[in-house]
Design an enzyme around this catalytic site. Structure first.
Site, mmCIF file in Angstrom:
data_model
loop_
_atom_site.group_PDB
_atom_site.id
_atom_site.type_symbol
_atom_site.label_atom_id
_atom_site.label_comp_id
_atom_site.label_asym_id
_atom_site.label_seq_id
_atom_site.Cartn_x
_atom_site.Cartn_y
_atom_site.Cartn_z
ATOM 1 N N GLU A 67 1.203 -1.447 0.121
ATOM 2 C CA GLU A 67 -0.092 -0.060 0.135
ATOM 3 C C GLU A 67 0.552 1.006 -0.288
ATOM 4 O O GLU A 67 1.024 2.179 -0.643
ATOM 5 C CB GLU A 67 -1.194 0.144 1.645
ATOM 6 C CG GLU A 67 -2.307 -0.804 1.383
ATOM 7 C CD GLU A 67 -3.473 -0.626 0.011
ATOM 8 O OE1 GLU A 67 -2.838 0.229 -0.849
ATOM 9 O OE2 GLU A 67 -3.504 -1.894 -0.135
ATOM 10 N N CYS A 95 -13.962 1.053 -14.697
ATOM 11 C CA CYS A 95 -14.334 2.519 -14.708
ATOM 12 C C CYS A 95 -12.998 3.220 -14.527
ATOM 13 O O CYS A 95 -12.705 3.882 -13.520
ATOM 14 C CB CYS A 95 -15.139 2.395 -13.365
ATOM 15 S SG CYS A 95 -16.116 3.630 -13.207
ATOM 16 N N CYS A 122 -18.376 0.054 -19.005
ATOM 17 C CA CYS A 122 -19.737 0.087 -18.282
ATOM 18 C C CYS A 122 -20.567 -1.131 -18.849
ATOM 19 O O CYS A 122 -21.076 -2.332 -17.656
ATOM 20 C CB CYS A 122 -21.061 1.197 -18.525
ATOM 21 S SG CYS A 122 -20.539 3.111 -18.358
ATOM 22 N N CYS A 168 -19.517 -3.955 -16.108
ATOM 23 C CA CYS A 168 -19.015 -3.756 -14.691
ATOM 24 C C CYS A 168 -20.405 -4.608 -14.066
ATOM 25 O O CYS A 168 -21.317 -4.150 -14.378
ATOM 26 C CB CYS A 168 -19.903 -2.372 -14.820
ATOM 27 S SG CYS A 168 -18.976 -1.619 -12.732
ATOM 28 N N CYS A 201 -25.890 2.176 -11.110
ATOM 29 C CA CYS A 201 -24.904 2.632 -11.258
ATOM 30 C C CYS A 201 -26.170 3.885 -12.060
ATOM 31 O O CYS A 201 -26.409 3.980 -12.679
ATOM 32 C CB CYS A 201 -23.689 2.547 -12.205
ATOM 33 S SG CYS A 201 -23.006 4.220 -12.831
#
Length: 359
Positions: free
Chosen positions: A40, A193, A200, A203, A209
């Site tokens: 991270e 995205c 889309c 997705c 959405c």
DNA sequence: GATTCGTGGAC
DNA sequence: TGTCCAAGAAT
């Protein structure tokens, strides 16, 4: 407000999609908090493909948190060299020291304890604790903010809207693994995205959405306009003393702290390159030099300014007199490979190599 | 809250 | 070539 979303169903679609399409990334092979944490830190503002080789190299040399705590900062920076944002590396080293001394080597599992670590903010604390311990903290990185701003049709990412988004993801996390939900949303953000291209049709959130129904999902959130960055003309000198030359270590507190460089600095108005170089070297290390041949010139762009750096061979009139506020070393060209230098210097090294200097 | 932190990919 | 921006944090 929340009744317009079928939270349970959406979470199921998200988890199912993740189980089928999740990216095979090195840090997903383990739930060692040290490794997840390291990933991270490296991934901060840095793309996955850039991080992977650095992550492997680091773990190969420092397999455990204790190895980092026992390492010298300069050796860690050498591994980090080229990755940028060098404070990440130094803060991670400090944090590992604290974990070893104050937490018996165990990475804190409590959010408020973990976020106190140097270099750990809300995102990293949430990401690590959700992935490692499945704690219910949404990890609001750039990807997830974009995905959710589109999903909930929020034009701006105000503090209020971020809170709304945070609370919404919390609802999903009641129905599925928080770590998987965070990582699923990150994968959707980076692979589907995208900022300027929302695919889309791929997705798992498409049905619910709200932005995809507008036919211009990419307009969410409203992009911010970046300021133009200034350029500085910089001169540096390689000051030779027989087969060695002088390098200075940049101050901890400054830009590129802890890395090495050649003496020099910004040119002033009306100054020639050699005038500026003589002045800077005198100011920085008290040496009077003769400027010899020009080695070359490179351009480099940082986050908030760019430089045009020209470098000359120099010879000192008084090599033994050195008064610097920074650490310095006389080294041979071959030793460059042992010390961390910023990217701009590596551009210069490649010029030197073409001229036969074998650096 | 706005700046300051590196570098490279994508377009 | 320029522009945006990426698994953000510190000041």
């Amino acid at each position: 407000m929340n009744n317009m979303y079928n939270t349970n169903k959406i979470t199921e679609q998200l988890i199912t999609w993740y189980s089928k399409h999740k990216r095979d990334l090195p840090w997903r092979h383990s739930k060692d908090p040290y490794k997840i944490w390291l990933s991270e830190i490296m991934l901060q503002q840095t793309q996955v493909d850039t991080v992977i080789p650095y992550y492997k190299k680091w773990l190969n040399k420092y397999p455990t948190l204790k190895d980092v705590a026992h390492a010298a900062e300069g050796d860690l920076l050498k591994i980090w060299e080229g990755l940028g944002y060098y404070n990440r590396c130094r803060n991670f080293k400090k944090a590992c020291d604290i974990v070893l001394s104050d937490y018996k080597g165990k990475v804190p599992t409590d959010f408020h304890a973990f976020i106190k670590m140097p270099g750990v903010g809300e995102y990293i604390a949430a990401a690590v604790l959700s992935i490692v311990h499945d704690k219910s903290y949404p990890a609001l990185d750039g990807n997830i903010m974009r995905v959710l701003s589109r999903f909930m049709k929020k034009k701006t990412l105000s503090r209020y809207n971020k809170k709304v988004i945070y609370n919404h993801i919390c609802k999903w996390m009641k129905f599925g693994s928080p770590g998987d939900i965070n990582q699923a949303l990150m994968d959707i953000g980076s692979q589907i995205c995208k900022p300027n291209q929302a695919h889309c049709y791929k997705c798992p959130l498409e049905n619910s959405c709200r932005a995809t129904k507008t036919n211009l999902p990419e307009s969410y959130p409203t992009p911010k306009q970046n300021k133009p960055i200034p350029n500085y003309d910089v001169v540096t000198g390689i000051i030779w003393d027989h087969d060695q030359f002088l390098i200075l270590q940049r101050n901890e507190m400054n830009h590129l702290g802890g890395l090495w460089e050649f003496p020099g600095g910004k040119m002033k108005n009306g100054e020639s390159q050699s005038e500026a170089l003589i002045r800077e070297i005198k100011e920085e290390c008290g040496l009077e030099v003769n400027v010899k041949s020009k080695i070359g010139s490179i351009k480099h762009v940082y986050s908030h300014f760019s430089i045009h750096m020209t470098t000359f061979h120099c010879v000192s009139k008084n090599n033994t007199i050195i008064k610097t506020t920074q650490p310095y070393r006389w080294i041979k060209p071959v030793q460059i490979k042992d010390l961390p230098f910023p990217k701009a210097n590596h551009k210069l090294f490649s010029i030197l190599n073409k001229q036969g200097w074998h650096v």
